[in-house]
Each structure stands twice: as structure tokens, then as C-alpha cells.
Design an enzyme around this catalytic site. Structure first.
Site, PDB file in Angstrom:
ATOM      1  N   HIS A  29       0.823  -1.208   0.000  1.00  0.00           N
ATOM      2  CA  HIS A  29       0.000   0.000   0.000  1.00  0.00           C
ATOM      3  C   HIS A  29       0.862   1.264   0.000  1.00  0.00           C
ATOM      4  O   HIS A  29       0.652   2.163  -0.802  1.00  0.00           O
ATOM      5  CB  HIS A  29      -0.935  -0.009   1.209  1.00  0.00           C
ATOM      6  CG  HIS A  29      -1.845   1.170   1.249  1.00  0.00           C
ATOM      7  ND1 HIS A  29      -3.021   1.214   0.539  1.00  0.00           N
ATOM      8  CD2 HIS A  29      -1.743   2.355   1.889  1.00  0.00           C
ATOM      9  CE1 HIS A  29      -3.607   2.384   0.746  1.00  0.00           C
ATOM     10  NE2 HIS A  29      -2.857   3.095   1.571  1.00  0.00           N
ATOM     11  N   HIS A  45       2.372   5.968  -1.493  1.00  0.00           N
ATOM     12  CA  HIS A  45       2.764   7.123  -0.695  1.00  0.00           C
ATOM     13  C   HIS A  45       4.274   7.340  -0.645  1.00  0.00           C
ATOM     14  O   HIS A  45       4.744   8.117   0.178  1.00  0.00           O
ATOM     15  CB  HIS A  45       2.236   6.970   0.737  1.00  0.00           C
ATOM     16  CG  HIS A  45       0.757   6.858   0.816  1.00  0.00           C
ATOM     17  ND1 HIS A  45      -0.078   7.922   0.568  1.00  0.00           N
ATOM     18  CD2 HIS A  45      -0.047   5.806   1.094  1.00  0.00           C
ATOM     19  CE1 HIS A  45      -1.328   7.532   0.705  1.00  0.00           C
ATOM     20  NE2 HIS A  45      -1.336   6.252   1.019  1.00  0.00           N
ATOM     21  N   LYS A  91      -5.296   8.683  -9.183  1.00  0.00           N
ATOM     22  CA  LYS A  91      -5.150   8.989  -7.758  1.00  0.00           C
ATOM     23  C   LYS A  91      -5.700  10.399  -7.611  1.00  0.00           C
ATOM     24  O   LYS A  91      -5.011  11.381  -7.887  1.00  0.00           O
ATOM     25  CB  LYS A  91      -3.677   8.911  -7.343  1.00  0.00           C
ATOM     26  CG  LYS A  91      -3.404   9.243  -5.895  1.00  0.00           C
ATOM     27  CD  LYS A  91      -3.696   8.071  -5.005  1.00  0.00           C
ATOM     28  CE  LYS A  91      -3.206   8.333  -3.589  1.00  0.00           C
ATOM     29  NZ  LYS A  91      -3.531   7.259  -2.693  1.00  0.00           N
TER      30      LYS A  91
END
Length: 107
Positions: A29, A45, A91
Site C-alpha cells: 500500500h 505514498h 489517484k
């Protein structure tokens, strides 16, 4: 102990929302990125992964947003809110620490 906890947090698989089977991890993730329904980018991220994917032409960077109280970028800010597309997904709003080490993100 600590190693087991670290493994559980970052590498143990869990079921994402809307799924009953474990198919994701904290590491995937945060550091790799995922797609939901092949349309929405989730996670992703890590600034190094963003840089590498953009360098390969896999990222279509749409722009960034800044804090309403500080409309100009600031060299002391290390969090960037941005938009991009990747793997045919978008995103719409994401955040990335800029310039930090992987060790920092693991912590």
C-alpha cells in the site's frame, strides 16, 4: 517481539475493503501502490516510487495542492498532496512525504 510486530504491520496480508481474501499488505500500500477496480489508485505514498515510475513514463502527474494558509510551496514542507494517474487508474488526491528515507516511512 519487535520483529514479529514489524512483519505483521508491513508484510502480513490483509483483505482490502470489499474483498474477503487477503491480497494486500502495508508495504504494498505505502511503497508500491495498488489499484481498486482498475480505476482508482490507492496507497502509493512513497516519493522514490513516484520518481521511478514517472521516470519510466508510467505516471501522468496532474499537479499538487498546497495548504490554504500557505499558498506557495515552502522548502520546509515535506508533505505534498498531489494527483496523478498510474496503471490506467487515477489517484484523485494523495499525500507523499518528500525527501524522507525509507527507514523514516517504516518508523
Amino acid at each position: 517481539g519487535f520483529k514479529k510486530q514489524l512483519y505483521r504491520i508491513w508484510f502480513e496480508l490483509y483483505a482490502r475493503r470489499g474483498s474477503s481474501r487477503p491480497d494486500s499488505s502495508g508495504f504494498e500500500h505505502v511503497f508500491v501502490g495498488e489499484t481498486r477496480d482498475r480505476r482508482t489508485v490507492i496507497g502509493f505514498h512513497n516519493w522514490i516510487q513516484l520518481y521511478l515510475q514517472e521516470k519510466l513514463g508510467h505516471i501522468d502527474y496532474k499537479g499538487y495542492t498546497v495548504d490554504a494558509n500557505s499558498p506557495q510551496p515552502d522548502e520546509n514542507k515535506h508533505i505534498l498532496a498531489l494527483q496523478f494517474s498510474w496503471k490506467n487508474g487515477i489517484k484523485p488526491k494523495g499525500s507523499i512525504f518528500i525527501g524522507v528515507s525509507p527507514e523514516f516511512e517504516f518508523a
